[in-house]
Structure formats: C-alpha cells, structure tokens
Enzyme design. Structure first.
Site, short mmCIF file in Angstrom:
data_model
loop_
_atom_site.label_atom_id
_atom_site.label_comp_id
_atom_site.label_asym_id
_atom_site.label_seq_id
_atom_site.Cartn_x
_atom_site.Cartn_y
_atom_site.Cartn_z
N ASP A 1 47.59 36.83 34.98
CA ASP A 1 47.48 36.98 36.44
C ASP A 1 47.88 38.39 36.89
O ASP A 1 48.75 39.01 36.29
CB ASP A 1 48.37 35.93 37.11
N THR B 1 38.42 26.72 36.94
CA THR B 1 37.33 26.09 37.69
C THR B 1 37.46 26.46 39.18
O THR B 1 36.47 26.66 39.86
CB THR B 1 37.37 24.54 37.55
N ASN C 1 38.86 29.33 40.36
CA ASN C 1 38.40 30.72 40.51
C ASN C 1 36.87 30.73 40.63
O ASN C 1 36.30 31.40 41.49
CB ASN C 1 38.74 31.58 39.28
C1 FPP Z 1 43.84 36.50 37.51
O1 FPP Z 1 44.14 37.67 38.23
C2 FPP Z 1 42.88 36.81 36.48
C3 FPP Z 1 41.63 36.28 36.42
C4 FPP Z 1 41.12 35.31 37.39
C5 FPP Z 1 40.70 36.70 35.38
C6 FPP Z 1 41.30 37.01 34.04
C7 FPP Z 1 40.33 37.81 33.29
C8 FPP Z 1 40.63 38.79 32.44
C9 FPP Z 1 42.00 39.16 32.04
C10 FPP Z 1 39.56 39.61 31.84
C11 FPP Z 1 38.50 38.87 31.19
C12 FPP Z 1 38.88 38.31 29.87
C13 FPP Z 1 38.01 37.55 29.21
C14 FPP Z 1 38.36 36.97 27.89
C15 FPP Z 1 36.71 37.27 29.79
P1 FPP Z 1 43.84 37.67 39.79
O2 FPP Z 1 42.46 38.19 39.97
O3 FPP Z 1 44.06 36.32 40.35
O4 FPP Z 1 44.89 38.70 40.27
P2 FPP Z 1 45.65 38.68 41.67
O5 FPP Z 1 46.56 37.47 41.64
O6 FPP Z 1 46.42 39.95 41.65
O7 FPP Z 1 44.62 38.61 42.74
#
Ligand code: FPP
Length: 240
Positions: A25, A71, A73
C-alpha cells in the site's frame, strides 16, 4: 484442539517465517508527494515488488504472497489506473514466463480471473503448470477478495454435493489450497487493516504495519520485520 491448528505454517520461536504476505500500500500517496499521477506510483511499486520477491527468495523465505489488486480496487478505481496495474501485471507475467526455466519459483495466481482475456488466462494457467513442482512459491493476488474467495469456496463445496463441511474441506476449496497460511502479513502505507486480504488464511498470522510507502520499501526493512517476527511468541490459542 484440532480445529485451531493453523494450516501447516507453524514456526517455533526464533525461526524465520516460511510465508510472508505483503499488502503493498501507498503507491498513490508516494506519487502524489512527488506531484506525479498515481500510475507513476504503481510503476515504481512494481519495481519494488520485483526486488523484494528476489530478496525474499535469496534469504530463504519459502513462500511470498503479494496483494497486487483487490476486487474492490478493480470495481472502484478509475479505468486508467486499473489499466496501468493490469499492464504491469502482464509485464510481470511475460518476465516470469521468460525466467521460468531457470528459476526455482512456483508462480500461482489467486483471485477472480474472469476479468482477463482468454489468452491471458491461458498464459497464467500455463505458467502455474510449468512451475508447479518448484520449491519456492509466489502467490500473486490479482482481482482478489477474501470474501469472494470464501463464497466461491462454499459454492464449490455445495456443487460437489456436500451438506456438511470441515475446515479441511474449506481450505481445499480456497484459491490457496495446499499452501501453508502466512506466518506474517506486512502492510505498508500506514493503514492498519487487512482490507479483505486472506480472511481465512490470516487466522493465526502475525501482523506488521509500517508507515513506509510501498515504493520506498527496502530489503533492510524486510530484515527488520524478520527480526521482529523471530521475537514473537505464537501460541495459536494455547496458554502461556
Ligand atoms: C495500493 O496502493 C496498491 C495497489 C492497489 C496496487 C499494487 C500494485 C503494485 C505494487 C504494482 C503492480 C504489481 C504487480 C505484480 C502487478 P494505493 O494505490 O492504494 O496507494 P494509496 O493508499 O497511497 O492511494
């Protein structure tokens, strides 16, 4: 008591975890702090994912699970952001296919695959088949939700004709069938919740929360987490 035994993940005090799960995250906030779009955070996050997986393998961690997309997200985030994550996933799939012959890594995908085109689904299944006898294991949770997983498991059991189920039946019907439960679940990004991740499998997992945003997460923080884990006493409901 038989019912309270964890699914094969038992480690004695002082030993390293066999299975670490990461809730990666903080990508969006990391990008925002730099005046960049959220997608930039995911691109950076994918680089850190590759480094951390490699490192965990190097230091002997047997199983790593990562939460790449929930799911929720998938349903609630803008298409542009989801497309970026799915593109990063496909890039990883391509690299994993290339590396499969030379790498001691079983790659498994957990989640609802119906969002993928048939050719991608076939590549995912082919990679799982090609790597299934490897000792180390990576579970990539993509379009994954713990409740969805449980509902799918119960429906599978009903369809098989069962009217009474055991814990072992449920475990065998999960996406993670046969995989030991995580010893520790690490969440970066300063939030302190599981967000529908591994609801069944986390029953006895240790939890570790860090303020570090995923794109800033490092190998030395993994070392720190393992040292912390080694000092924890897991009782699985037993008395001191
Ligand atoms: C949460 O951070 C992260 C995600 C929803 C995506 C995670 C994806 C990766 C680390 C890269 C892709 C990896 C693969 C294997 C495809 P957030 O976007 O919720 O962050 P925030 O809480 O700061 O908004």
């Amino acid at each position: 008591m038989e019912q309270n035994k964890p699914n094969g993940a038992e480690c004695s005090v002082g030993s390293a975890p066999r299975h670490i799960a990461f809730i990666m995250d903080g990508n969006g906030r990391w990008a925002k702090k730099r005046g960049m779009p959220r997608e930039y955070g995911h691109v950076q996050g994918a680089k850190v994912f590759r480094r951390i997986i490699e490192y965990c393998g190097d230091i002997g961690i047997e199983i790593v699970t990562v939460y790449a997309l929930s799911t929720e997200n998938y349903a609630k985030r803008p298409k542009k952001e989801i497309d970026t994550i799915l593109t990063l996933f496909e890039e990883y799939l391509t690299d994993a296919e290339r590396d499969a012959p030379s790498r001691d890594l079983r790659v498994c995908f957990i989640g609802d695959r119906s969002i993928f085109a048939p050719d991608i689904r076939e590549r995912m299944a082919a990679l799982e088949r090609a790597t299934m006898s490897r000792k180390k294991r990576l579970n990539v949770a993509i379009n994954y939700g713990g409740r969805t997983e449980l509902v799918a498991a119960f429906n599978k059991l009903i369809a098989s004709g069962k009217t009474n189920v055991t814990e072992a039946d449920i475990e065998a019907a999960l996406y993670t069938a046969g995989c030991p439960d995580p010893d520790i679940i690490v969440r970066t990004g300063a939030e302190m919740r599981l967000s529908n991740f591994l609801l069944w499998q986390s029953a006895y997992s240790e939890l570790y929360f860090t303020d570090t945003l995923w794109p800033d997460f490092t190998e030395s923080e993994v070392d720190k987490i393992i040292a912390d884990f080694k000092g924890r006493k897991r009782r699985y409901g037993a008395a001191e």
